[in-house]
Scaffold this motif. Structure first.
Motif, PDB file in Angstrom:
ATOM      1  N   ARG A 111       0.799  -1.073   0.080  1.00 55.19           N
ATOM      2  CA  ARG A 111       0.067  -0.004   0.142  1.00 55.19           C
ATOM      3  C   ARG A 111       0.810   1.198   0.102  1.00 55.19           C
ATOM      4  N   GLU A 112       2.025   1.234   0.578  1.00 51.26           N
ATOM      5  CA  GLU A 112       3.017   2.514   0.656  1.00 51.26           C
ATOM      6  C   GLU A 112       3.327   2.741  -0.726  1.00 51.26           C
ATOM      7  N   ALA A 113       3.675   1.576  -1.494  1.00 50.51           N
ATOM      8  CA  ALA A 113       4.256   1.782  -2.813  1.00 50.51           C
ATOM      9  C   ALA A 113       3.229   2.179  -3.837  1.00 50.51           C
ATOM     10  N   VAL A 114       1.882   1.864  -3.465  1.00 53.47           N
ATOM     11  CA  VAL A 114       0.702   2.398  -4.371  1.00 53.47           C
ATOM     12  C   VAL A 114       0.541   3.654  -4.041  1.00 53.47           C
ATOM     13  N   ALA A 115       0.560   3.973  -2.582  1.00 49.45           N
ATOM     14  CA  ALA A 115       0.354   5.372  -2.546  1.00 49.45           C
ATOM     15  C   ALA A 115       1.455   6.526  -3.018  1.00 49.45           C
ATOM     16  N   ALA A 116       2.453   6.094  -3.215  1.00 49.96           N
ATOM     17  CA  ALA A 116       3.544   6.961  -3.732  1.00 49.96           C
ATOM     18  C   ALA A 116       3.176   6.931  -5.146  1.00 49.96           C
ATOM     19  N   LEU A 117       2.835   5.947  -5.863  1.00 51.79           N
ATOM     20  CA  LEU A 117       2.813   6.041  -7.342  1.00 51.79           C
ATOM     21  C   LEU A 117       1.484   7.000  -7.530  1.00 51.79           C
ATOM     22  N   LEU A 118       0.566   6.619  -6.628  1.00 52.48           N
ATOM     23  CA  LEU A 118      -0.885   7.601  -6.783  1.00 52.48           C
ATOM     24  C   LEU A 118      -0.495   9.066  -6.814  1.00 52.48           C
ATOM     25  N   LEU A 119       0.060   9.313  -5.647  1.00 53.00           N
ATOM     26  CA  LEU A 119       0.392  10.724  -5.536  1.00 53.00           C
ATOM     27  C   LEU A 119       0.942  11.451  -6.572  1.00 53.00           C
ATOM     28  N   ARG A 120       2.063  10.787  -7.286  1.00 53.33           N
ATOM     29  CA  ARG A 120       2.750  11.316  -8.371  1.00 53.33           C
ATOM     30  C   ARG A 120       1.776  11.441  -9.566  1.00 53.33           C
ATOM     31  N   ALA A 121       0.834  10.640  -9.591  1.00 53.66           N
ATOM     32  CA  ALA A 121      -0.061  10.932 -10.925  1.00 53.66           C
ATOM     33  C   ALA A 121      -1.031  11.894 -10.428  1.00 53.66           C
ATOM     34  N   GLN A 122      -1.470  11.881  -9.140  1.00 54.67           N
ATOM     35  CA  GLN A 122      -2.340  12.876  -8.760  1.00 54.67           C
ATOM     36  C   GLN A 122      -1.703  14.474  -9.029  1.00 54.67           C
ATOM     37  N   GLN A 123      -0.361  14.563  -8.646  1.00 58.11           N
ATOM     38  CA  GLN A 123       0.490  15.908  -8.626  1.00 58.11           C
ATOM     39  C   GLN A 123       0.460  16.059 -10.205  1.00 58.11           C
ATOM     40  N   VAL A 124       0.352  15.273 -11.159  1.00 58.73           N
ATOM     41  CA  VAL A 124       0.243  15.868 -12.722  1.00 58.73           C
ATOM     42  C   VAL A 124      -1.111  16.026 -13.266  1.00 58.73           C
ATOM     43  N   GLY A 125      -2.400  15.821 -12.362  1.00 55.52           N
ATOM     44  CA  GLY A 125      -3.628  15.856 -12.849  1.00 55.52           C
ATOM     45  C   GLY A 125      -4.061  14.609 -13.672  1.00 55.52           C
ATOM     46  N   ALA A 126      -3.330  13.323 -13.488  1.00 51.75           N
ATOM     47  CA  ALA A 126      -3.919  12.508 -14.194  1.00 51.75           C
ATOM     48  C   ALA A 126      -4.774  11.386 -13.636  1.00 51.75           C
ATOM     49  N   VAL A 127      -4.896  11.593 -12.186  1.00 50.08           N
ATOM     50  CA  VAL A 127      -5.763  11.040 -11.374  1.00 50.08           C
ATOM     51  C   VAL A 127      -6.444  11.844 -10.814  1.00 50.08           C
ATOM     52  N   ARG A 128      -7.813  11.688 -10.400  1.00 51.45           N
ATOM     53  CA  ARG A 128      -8.650  12.418  -9.625  1.00 51.45           C
ATOM     54  C   ARG A 128      -8.106  12.486  -8.090  1.00 51.45           C
ATOM     55  N   ALA A 129      -8.227  13.787  -7.626  1.00 48.04           N
ATOM     56  CA  ALA A 129      -7.747  13.927  -6.259  1.00 48.04           C
ATOM     57  C   ALA A 129      -8.098  13.460  -5.141  1.00 48.04           C
ATOM     58  N   ASP A 130      -9.494  13.026  -5.431  1.00 45.14           N
ATOM     59  CA  ASP A 130     -10.235  12.574  -4.127  1.00 45.14           C
ATOM     60  C   ASP A 130     -10.399  11.198  -3.923  1.00 45.14           C
ATOM     61  N   VAL A 131      -9.113  10.424  -4.485  1.00 46.08           N
ATOM     62  CA  VAL A 131      -9.194   9.030  -4.238  1.00 46.08           C
ATOM     63  C   VAL A 131      -7.855   8.815  -3.402  1.00 46.08           C
ATOM     64  N   ASP A 132      -7.702   7.516  -2.662  1.00 46.52           N
ATOM     65  CA  ASP A 132      -6.349   7.197  -1.955  1.00 46.52           C
ATOM     66  C   ASP A 132      -6.132   5.799  -2.382  1.00 46.52           C
ATOM     67  N   ASP A 133      -5.039   5.209  -1.784  1.00 47.64           N
ATOM     68  CA  ASP A 133      -4.567   4.040  -1.808  1.00 47.64           C
ATOM     69  C   ASP A 133      -5.351   3.129  -1.578  1.00 47.64           C
ATOM     70  N   ALA A 134      -6.126   3.283  -0.705  1.00 49.01           N
ATOM     71  CA  ALA A 134      -7.249   1.990  -0.294  1.00 49.01           C
ATOM     72  C   ALA A 134      -8.255   2.115  -1.310  1.00 49.01           C
ATOM     73  N   ASP A 135      -8.846   3.423  -1.720  1.00 50.96           N
ATOM     74  CA  ASP A 135      -9.769   3.187  -3.175  1.00 50.96           C
ATOM     75  C   ASP A 135      -9.280   2.427  -4.352  1.00 50.96           C
ATOM     76  N   VAL A 136      -7.974   2.730  -4.465  1.00 48.66           N
ATOM     77  CA  VAL A 136      -7.273   2.046  -5.653  1.00 48.66           C
ATOM     78  C   VAL A 136      -7.163   0.501  -5.491  1.00 48.66           C
ATOM     79  N   VAL A 137      -6.788   0.143  -4.372  1.00 49.07           N
ATOM     80  CA  VAL A 137      -6.560  -1.415  -3.929  1.00 49.07           C
ATOM     81  C   VAL A 137      -8.008  -2.116  -4.033  1.00 49.07           C
TER      82      VAL A 137
END
Length: 241
Positions: A111-137
Motif C-alpha cells: 500500500r505504501e508503494a501504491v500511495a507513492a505512485l498514486l500521489l505522483r499521478a495526482q500531482q500531474v492531474g492524471a488521477v482524480r485528487a479525491d481517491v487514496d491508495d485504499a480506493d485504488v486497491v
C-alpha cells in the motif's frame, strides 16, 4: 525451488501437492521439506516473495517521466497478474492461510508503494485528487473478481481506469474506515487519557488526537485527521460511548 512453487501455486492454487512442486523443481519431496516444514510455509514464502516484487516494481514506476501513464500501466498489470494467478487470488480472498503478522506487513509494504505512485499521478492531474491508495486497491480487487468471473480481457479494467481519471468526476461519498487487524498495533501516547473523547474531536497542530504521532499527508495532499486507520477507529469507538 521458489520459482517452481510459484508456477505450481499460480496454476493450481494453494491445494497443489508438494510432490507436484518437487516435480516442477526437479528435486525430491524430501528436499522441499528440508527447506519448508509444511506446504503452508512454502505457500506463504511464495506469496511474500511475489508481493514484495510487485511492491518493488511499483516503487520503480514512481520515477517514470509520465506518472499518469505509469499509474494506469501499474493498475492494468496488477489486475492482469492477479486475475489468473490462483495463488494470489487465494491469498487475496483469505482462502489461503497466511500468518496475520506477515499479511499485515505485506499489506503495508504494498500500500505504501501504491500511495507513492498514486500521489505522483495526482500531482500531474492524471488521477482524480479525491481517491487514496485504499480506493485504488479496492477498485483493483473488484476488477480482479469481475474479470475472472466474466472471462473478459480488460473490459472492467478500462471502465475502472476511466473512473479514476479526473474528467467529469462526480463527488465521492465519505470513505468508510477499513477494518484493522489485531496485529496492527496502535502506539500509545504519553500523558494522554485514551478515554478522553474530547481529544478525538480535534485534529490538533499536526498531531494525531488519539496517539499524538505526527500526522502524515494524505495522497491528495490534505493533512489526515488521524495517523492511521487504527486511531480513526479508536476515536470512533470513544465517541460512541
Amino acid at each position: 525451488m521458489l520459482r517452481a512453487a510459484e508456477a505450481a501455486f499460480a496454476a493450481e492454487g494453494a491445494d497443489v501437492p508438494l510432490d507436484e512442486v518437487a516435480r516442477r523443481a526437479g528435486v525430491g519431496a524430501g528436499t522441499v521439506y528440508r527447506h519448508f516444514p509444511s506446504k503452508e510455509a512454502l505457500f506463504e514464502a511464495v506469496i511474500v516473495d511475489r508481493i514484495a516484487r510487485m511492491a518493488a516494481d511499483t516503487r520503480t514506476m514512481t520515477a517514470a517521466d509520465d506518472p499518469g501513464a505509469a499509474f494506469f500501466t501499474f493498475f492494468t498489470e496488477m489486475v492482469e497478474r492477479v486475475t489468473f494467478n490462483k495463488a494470489l487470488v487465494a491469498a487475496l480472498d483469505g482462502r489461503a492461510q497466511i500468518r496475520p503478522a506477515v499479511a499485515s506487513g505485506l499489506k503495508r509494504e504494498f500500500r505504501e508503494a501504491v500511495a507513492a505512485l498514486l500521489l505522483r499521478a495526482q500531482q500531474v492531474g492524471a488521477v482524480r485528487a479525491d481517491v487514496d491508495d485504499a480506493d485504488v486497491v479496492a477498485l483493483a480487487t473488484g476488477c480482479i473478481a469481475m474479470e475472472a468471473g466474466r472471462g473478459s480481457a480488460g473490459r472492467m479494467v478500462a471502465l475502472a481506469c476511466d473512473a479514476l481519471r479526473p474528467a467529469a468526476a462526480t463527488e465521492l461519498p465519505a470513505a468508510i474506515a477499513e477494518p484493522v487487524s489485531e496485529t496492527e498495533s496502535t502506539p500509545s501516547a504519553p500523558d494522554r487519557n485514551e478515554n478522553d473523547t474530547s481529544a478525538c474531536n480535534e485534529t490538533g497542530e499536526g498531531f494525531c488526537p488519539v496517539c499524538g504521532s505526527p500526522l502524515p499527508v494524505a495522497a491528495t495532499g490534505r493533512p489526515r485527521r488521524y495517523c492511521s486507520d487504527a486511531c480513526r477507529q479508536k476515536a470512533h469507538r470513544l465517541r460512541a460511548r
